[in-house]
Design a protein around this motif. Structure first.
Motif, short mmCIF file in Angstrom:
data_model
loop_
_atom_site.label_atom_id
_atom_site.label_comp_id
_atom_site.label_asym_id
_atom_site.label_seq_id
_atom_site.Cartn_x
_atom_site.Cartn_y
_atom_site.Cartn_z
N MET A 194 94.49 -7.29 -51.99
CA MET A 194 93.59 -8.22 -51.32
C MET A 194 92.17 -7.70 -51.52
SD MET A 194 93.74 -9.26 -47.27
CE MET A 194 92.99 -10.76 -46.63
N LYS A 195 91.41 -8.43 -52.32
CA LYS A 195 90.11 -7.92 -52.75
C LYS A 195 89.16 -7.65 -51.56
CE LYS A 195 86.32 -8.50 -55.95
NZ LYS A 195 85.34 -8.26 -54.89
N LEU A 196 89.17 -8.58 -50.61
CA LEU A 196 88.35 -8.44 -49.41
C LEU A 196 88.56 -7.09 -48.73
CD1 LEU A 196 86.78 -10.43 -47.25
CD2 LEU A 196 89.01 -10.45 -46.14
N LEU A 197 89.82 -6.68 -48.62
CA LEU A 197 90.16 -5.42 -47.94
C LEU A 197 89.77 -4.23 -48.82
CD1 LEU A 197 91.51 -3.88 -45.59
CD2 LEU A 197 93.70 -4.17 -46.81
N GLU A 198 90.03 -4.33 -50.12
CA GLU A 198 89.64 -3.23 -51.02
C GLU A 198 88.13 -3.00 -50.97
OE1 GLU A 198 91.21 -3.90 -54.94
OE2 GLU A 198 93.30 -3.75 -54.26
N ASP A 199 87.38 -4.11 -50.98
CA ASP A 199 85.92 -3.99 -50.91
C ASP A 199 85.50 -3.30 -49.63
OD1 ASP A 199 85.74 -5.28 -53.31
OD2 ASP A 199 85.12 -7.22 -52.48
N ARG A 200 86.16 -3.66 -48.53
CA ARG A 200 85.80 -3.09 -47.24
C ARG A 200 86.11 -1.59 -47.19
NH1 ARG A 200 84.74 -5.62 -42.40
NH2 ARG A 200 83.89 -4.07 -40.98
N ILE A 201 87.26 -1.21 -47.79
CA ILE A 201 87.63 0.21 -47.84
C ILE A 201 86.61 0.99 -48.68
CG2 ILE A 201 89.36 1.84 -48.71
CD1 ILE A 201 91.49 -0.35 -47.99
N ARG A 202 86.23 0.41 -49.83
CA ARG A 202 85.23 1.08 -50.67
C ARG A 202 83.93 1.27 -49.92
NH1 ARG A 202 86.97 -2.15 -54.99
NH2 ARG A 202 88.17 -0.94 -56.51
N GLU A 203 83.55 0.24 -49.15
CA GLU A 203 82.25 0.24 -48.48
C GLU A 203 82.25 1.14 -47.24
OE1 GLU A 203 79.62 -3.31 -46.50
OE2 GLU A 203 80.84 -3.77 -48.27
N ASP A 204 83.29 1.01 -46.42
CA ASP A 204 83.27 1.63 -45.09
C ASP A 204 84.27 2.76 -44.89
OD1 ASP A 204 81.19 0.13 -44.13
OD2 ASP A 204 82.45 -1.39 -43.17
N GLY A 205 85.22 2.94 -45.81
CA GLY A 205 86.19 4.02 -45.67
C GLY A 205 85.54 5.38 -45.94
N ARG A 206 86.06 6.41 -45.29
CA ARG A 206 85.55 7.76 -45.54
C ARG A 206 86.73 8.63 -45.97
NH1 ARG A 206 83.29 10.39 -40.54
NH2 ARG A 206 85.02 9.27 -39.56
N VAL A 207 86.60 9.25 -47.14
CA VAL A 207 87.66 10.14 -47.61
C VAL A 207 87.39 11.55 -47.10
CG1 VAL A 207 88.80 11.11 -49.65
CG2 VAL A 207 88.00 8.73 -49.68
N LEU A 208 88.39 12.10 -46.41
CA LEU A 208 88.26 13.47 -45.89
C LEU A 208 89.30 14.33 -46.59
CD1 LEU A 208 87.98 12.84 -42.02
CD2 LEU A 208 86.15 12.92 -43.70
N GLY A 209 88.83 15.42 -47.22
CA GLY A 209 89.75 16.34 -47.87
C GLY A 209 90.49 15.67 -49.02
N GLU A 210 91.74 16.11 -49.22
CA GLU A 210 92.52 15.70 -50.39
C GLU A 210 93.12 14.29 -50.26
OE1 GLU A 210 93.68 17.78 -53.32
OE2 GLU A 210 91.69 18.49 -52.70
N ASP A 211 93.58 13.97 -49.08
CA ASP A 211 94.38 12.75 -49.01
C ASP A 211 94.24 11.98 -47.69
OD1 ASP A 211 95.71 14.49 -47.40
OD2 ASP A 211 97.68 14.23 -48.35
N VAL A 212 93.13 12.19 -46.97
CA VAL A 212 92.94 11.46 -45.72
C VAL A 212 91.85 10.40 -45.89
CG1 VAL A 212 92.24 11.62 -43.30
CG2 VAL A 212 93.71 13.38 -44.28
N LEU A 213 92.18 9.16 -45.54
CA LEU A 213 91.21 8.08 -45.56
C LEU A 213 90.96 7.64 -44.12
CD1 LEU A 213 89.59 5.80 -47.09
CD2 LEU A 213 91.68 4.43 -46.91
N LYS A 214 89.71 7.73 -43.67
CA LYS A 214 89.37 7.27 -42.33
C LYS A 214 88.84 5.84 -42.41
CE LYS A 214 88.62 9.95 -38.98
NZ LYS A 214 89.41 10.23 -37.75
N VAL A 215 89.47 4.95 -41.68
CA VAL A 215 89.00 3.56 -41.62
C VAL A 215 88.80 3.19 -40.15
CG1 VAL A 215 89.93 2.75 -43.82
CG2 VAL A 215 91.41 2.81 -41.80
#
Lengths: 190, 190
Positions: free
Chosen positions: A1-22
């Protein structure tokens, strides 16, 4: 779902090796318009499965699950998470091991709310190792209900959860599939 | 709200002296259509308050709060409940004493999600002694934000929560106000 992928790219924060904060749009602060769109998409993807009930686990699954249930015109049930467990004849329970926290929690659903023969759709915010979904599968089984679909907001394809669900022959739909974190950047699977 | 009172009469279960169970449509199994209607009503009642953010506490407040936020076109934030608390400079926290469970829990909100000057609407499923709302009020205060309204799905007028909020001069709206339980029957205030 492009809308969600765009939002993750814009607002998600990657912490360490494998944690995504949304936590700014999904699991602490919540964007209600996005939740309505996720619910609409899940409803579209699972409409042919003739769902009787949407099941999720508190708390982060509730917002996407309630919109999915609204669009499918069925009730939603959220399992309660407990650290300690008082067994009761009135509840179905399952153990859920958290790899992140290295501890076992329990999920609980009142027996009145999942009935024999019901066609159940699970909704959850994340799929990583699949422990929470497995716990919900046990509860659906114990109730004599049928698990007919699993809808995931964000899947991490490089952890073992998806494989588990595929091996169980389940209809799984993930709205965003993350294949890797690369120098703090999110990469999506095709 | 007549729709909600009718539903409480039909599906609520009175246990003992002062406990009302509404776990078949509000806080375990959830009726999504009813939640959408509650959200619409809260949005109507608080639209003139120019709300910037809807705040609730996990888990039972999430469904009505997310629909309220959708209709007001603002973000929703749900505070996390924890039994033990690791203090962190990144969070606002408050203690919440539960009369039912006779224990203190903590509620936590990331500082990024409530900002100085924001006009905040609290939404919660029940108002009894007002402890959860007081905890959220402390958090809103600590953030330098302004609490401009409190929306409650079910209020028990015979417990002290409503008086506390009225004394604080708050704009409070409860969609159902229960004045007494009489032989297992629910009586509503006018």
């Amino acid at each position: 779902m492009k809308l969600l992928e765009d939002r993750i790219r814009e607002d998600g924060r990657v912490l360490g090796e494998d944690v995504l904060k949304v936590d700014n749009f999904l699991n602490h602060q919540v964007d209600p318009k996005l939740m309505a769109q996720l619910g609409e998409e899940f409803a579209r993807l699972f409409r042919d499965e003739k769902i009787d009930k949407v099941l999720t686990v508190e708390s982060s699954g509730i917002a996407p699950a309630v919109f999915t249930a609204l669009d499918l015109d069925v009730p939603m049930v959220f399992a309660r998470k407990k650290q300690s467990l008082t067994l009761s004849a009135e509840n179905y329970t399952a153990d859920v091991f958290s790899f992140t926290k290295q501890e076992t929690n329990h999920i609980i659903v009142d027996k009145r709310f999942i009935n024999e023969g019901e066609r159940v759709l699970l909704i959850d915010d994340f799929l990583a190792n699949g422990q929470a979904v497995q716990g919900m599968m046990e509860i659906v089984d114990a109730a004599g209900a049928e698990l007919v679909g699993v809808g995931i907001v964000i899947e991490k394809t490089f952890q073992k959860g998806r494989q588990l669900l595929d091996e169980a022959g389940l209809h799984v739909e993930s709205l965003a599939r993350i294949s890797a974190f690369n120098d703090g950047q999110v990469e999506f699977a095709d």
